[in-house]
Motif scaffolding. Structure first.
Motif, PDB file in Angstrom:
ATOM      1  N   TYR A 198       0.834  -1.199   0.000  1.00  0.00           N
ATOM      2  CA  TYR A 198       0.000   0.000   0.000  1.00  0.00           C
ATOM      3  C   TYR A 198       0.870   1.252   0.000  1.00  0.00           C
ATOM      4  O   TYR A 198       0.621   2.201  -0.738  1.00  0.00           O
ATOM      5  CB  TYR A 198      -0.935   0.023   1.216  1.00  0.00           C
ATOM      6  N   ALA A 199       1.914   1.267   0.817  1.00  0.00           N
ATOM      7  CA  ALA A 199       2.793   2.443   0.910  1.00  0.00           C
ATOM      8  C   ALA A 199       3.476   2.694  -0.431  1.00  0.00           C
ATOM      9  O   ALA A 199       3.566   3.847  -0.874  1.00  0.00           O
ATOM     10  CB  ALA A 199       3.829   2.233   2.013  1.00  0.00           C
ATOM     11  N   ILE A 200       3.944   1.645  -1.081  1.00  0.00           N
ATOM     12  CA  ILE A 200       4.582   1.796  -2.389  1.00  0.00           C
ATOM     13  C   ILE A 200       3.580   2.344  -3.405  1.00  0.00           C
ATOM     14  O   ILE A 200       3.882   3.266  -4.167  1.00  0.00           O
ATOM     15  CB  ILE A 200       5.166   0.446  -2.860  1.00  0.00           C
ATOM     16  N   TYR A 201       2.352   1.805  -3.399  1.00  0.00           N
ATOM     17  CA  TYR A 201       1.315   2.261  -4.318  1.00  0.00           C
ATOM     18  C   TYR A 201       0.958   3.721  -4.063  1.00  0.00           C
ATOM     19  O   TYR A 201       0.832   4.523  -4.999  1.00  0.00           O
ATOM     20  CB  TYR A 201       0.070   1.381  -4.167  1.00  0.00           C
ATOM     21  N   ALA A 202       0.818   4.110  -2.797  1.00  0.00           N
ATOM     22  CA  ALA A 202       0.424   5.474  -2.451  1.00  0.00           C
ATOM     23  C   ALA A 202       1.542   6.465  -2.802  1.00  0.00           C
ATOM     24  O   ALA A 202       1.245   7.589  -3.234  1.00  0.00           O
ATOM     25  CB  ALA A 202       0.079   5.564  -0.968  1.00  0.00           C
ATOM     26  N   LEU A 203       2.771   6.096  -2.600  1.00  0.00           N
ATOM     27  CA  LEU A 203       3.879   6.998  -2.877  1.00  0.00           C
ATOM     28  C   LEU A 203       4.114   7.169  -4.383  1.00  0.00           C
ATOM     29  O   LEU A 203       4.637   8.197  -4.810  1.00  0.00           O
ATOM     30  CB  LEU A 203       5.147   6.524  -2.182  1.00  0.00           C
ATOM     31  N   ASN A 204       3.733   6.162  -5.161  1.00  0.00           N
ATOM     32  CA  ASN A 204       3.884   6.307  -6.621  1.00  0.00           C
ATOM     33  C   ASN A 204       2.854   7.274  -7.130  1.00  0.00           C
ATOM     34  O   ASN A 204       3.014   8.031  -8.022  1.00  0.00           O
ATOM     35  CB  ASN A 204       3.723   4.961  -7.328  1.00  0.00           C
TER      36      ASN A 204
END
Length: 103
Positions: free
Chosen positions: A97-103
């Motif tokens: 989720y963090a990777i998706y949100a930061l992208n």
């Protein structure tokens, strides 16, 4: 025009208040947005607004429908539904989720 807004309890007389104002009691309930009871001596008037009436009066239901239609037409609904969730107890899922949100 009122110049002094600093009123206290001593500024009011019971007889004057009883003659001019109607006591109203508001009870925020679980099934109604609000319920007001007006005490008129031997009779009581009850006013209430259900959640459905509230949404109708504010126009939020048509607004939500219009917003959803605009999201569907723009393709945002598919993006939102494919997004990973942050509500998880698994560290790998939250990391995704963090990777998706930061992208």
């Amino acid at each position: 025009m009122i110049q002094n807004h600093d009123l206290t309890l001593q500024d009011f007389q019971y007889q004057e208040d009883e003659a001019l104002y109607t006591p109203t009691f508001i009870d925020p309930g679980r099934k109604s947005v609000f319920m007001a009871v007006i005490d008129l001596g031997d009779e009581h008037q009850v006013r209430e607004c259900s959640a459905a009436e509230y949404y109708h009066l504010t126009g939020s239901t048509p607004c939500q429908n219009k917003l959803q239609k605009m999201k569907d037409e723009a393709g945002i609904t598919t993006i939102e539904s494919s997004a990973t969730t942050k509500k998880t107890f698994k560290s790998t899922a939250y990391n995704n989720y963090a990777i998706y949100a930061l992208n």
